[in-house]
Scaffold this motif. Structure first.
Motif, short mmCIF file in Angstrom:
data_model
loop_
_atom_site.label_atom_id
_atom_site.label_comp_id
_atom_site.label_asym_id
_atom_site.label_seq_id
_atom_site.Cartn_x
_atom_site.Cartn_y
_atom_site.Cartn_z
N ALA A 137 19.51 3.13 0.88
CA ALA A 137 20.26 1.96 -0.12
C ALA A 137 19.15 2.12 -1.41
CB ALA A 137 21.00 1.08 -0.53
N GLU A 138 17.69 1.20 -1.23
CA GLU A 138 16.83 1.20 -1.83
C GLU A 138 15.97 2.06 -2.42
OE1 GLU A 138 17.59 -1.28 -4.46
OE2 GLU A 138 18.78 -2.17 -3.80
N CYS A 139 14.84 2.41 -2.67
CA CYS A 139 13.31 2.81 -2.77
C CYS A 139 12.08 1.74 -3.18
CB CYS A 139 14.40 3.75 -3.81
SG CYS A 139 13.76 4.41 -5.52
N LYS A 140 10.96 2.82 -3.17
CA LYS A 140 10.08 1.66 -4.27
C LYS A 140 10.00 1.76 -5.13
CE LYS A 140 6.82 5.14 -2.17
NZ LYS A 140 6.08 6.25 -2.46
N LEU A 167 1.82 2.61 -8.55
CA LEU A 167 1.60 0.69 -8.39
C LEU A 167 3.18 0.56 -7.54
CD1 LEU A 167 1.70 -2.30 -9.04
CD2 LEU A 167 2.65 -1.69 -11.42
N ARG A 168 4.47 0.72 -7.42
CA ARG A 168 5.15 1.04 -6.90
C ARG A 168 5.37 1.34 -5.45
NH1 ARG A 168 5.98 4.91 -9.52
NH2 ARG A 168 5.79 7.24 -8.88
N ASP A 169 3.77 1.89 -4.37
CA ASP A 169 3.13 2.11 -3.20
C ASP A 169 2.73 0.60 -2.88
OD1 ASP A 169 4.65 5.00 -3.23
OD2 ASP A 169 2.03 5.54 -4.31
N ILE A 170 2.53 0.41 -3.65
CA ILE A 170 1.05 -0.57 -3.15
C ILE A 170 2.57 -2.29 -2.94
CG2 ILE A 170 -0.70 -2.17 -3.63
CD1 ILE A 170 -1.49 0.40 -3.11
N GLN A 171 3.30 -2.09 -4.27
CA GLN A 171 3.93 -3.26 -4.02
C GLN A 171 5.04 -3.55 -2.95
OE1 GLN A 171 5.72 -2.12 -8.02
NE2 GLN A 171 5.13 -4.08 -8.95
#
Length: 219
Positions: A137-140, A167-171
């Motif tokens: 239901a959510e993505c990075k 950045l979203r990968d690391i978050q």
């Protein structure tokens, strides 16, 4: 550490040539001068909408939707034209497998693009888990896809290392409780500051992943 997880575009595989080709064809269809590869490459990790915006900055509403639909159509027809693992990545995957570990993919790319690409590259059946942008239901940067990848690969977050170029990968990796690495060879433009993302480390090429692998699983 038991599981190595990868972002797809710009980390595991160099998909920029085929995404640039799709944008090139679309711009030519619309009578525009195509953007050079160098201008497109570092935007690839931001997805198809970002690429269409790059090529057609004034498009909006239904016009934009039509362009994006046509872009995806072209890309799907040429999804494995030039896309390949980054140099040295095949050896990394073999090393992971030989040490009794497993690996997988967590990407924001939708499954209808992720799955055929990985199958064409002979990677889908080797991966312990493949999580796409629409799998959960959510993505990075949300940790939900990361946690599902842990479940499917049989590892806890603390046993996973996630590697990405955005950045979203690391978050996402940090929020899930994983160690994280920034793939500096990936699609990172000059305006970004990866050193501020809070990753555990940086790699300049895939071979440096070897330095993070234990001698055998669980060590």
């Amino acid at each position: 550490m038991r599981t190595i997880l990868f972002d797809l575009d710009g980390t595991l595989a160099d998909t920029a040539p085929d995404l640039h080709h799709a944008l090139h064809c679309l711009q030519r269809e619309r009578g525009l001068t195509p953007l050079p590869f160098e201008q497109v490459r570092d935007q690839v990790s931001h997805g198809t909408s970002a690429l269409v915006t790059l090529g057609f900055p004034e498009a909006a509403g239904a016009v934009f939707d039509g362009l994006r639909e046509r872009f995806i159509e072209i890309y799907m027809a040429h999804i494995h034209r030039e896309s390949r693992l980054f140099p040295g990545m095949d050896e990394v995957l073999e090393a992971i497998e030989s040490r009794g570990m497993n690996w997988g993919v967590v990407t924001n790319k939708p499954a209808f693009l992720t799955d055929p690409l990985l199958r064409a590259m002979g990677l889908y059946d080797r991966a312990a888990t493949v999580i796409s942008g629409d799998t959960t239901a959510e993505c990075k940067p949300h940790p939900m896809p990361m946690l599902l990848a842990c479940e499917q690969s049989g590892s806890s977050p603390g046993q996973c290392l996630y590697i990405g170029d955005a950045l979203r990968d690391i978050q996402a990796g940090r929020a899930a409780g994983m160690r994280t690495l920034v793939a500096r060879y990936g699609y990172i433009d000059a305006a970004q500051s990866p050193e501020t993302w809070g990753a555990d480390g940086f790699i300049q090429h895939p071979g440096e992943i070897m330095d993070w692998l234990p001698a055998q699983a669980g060590l």
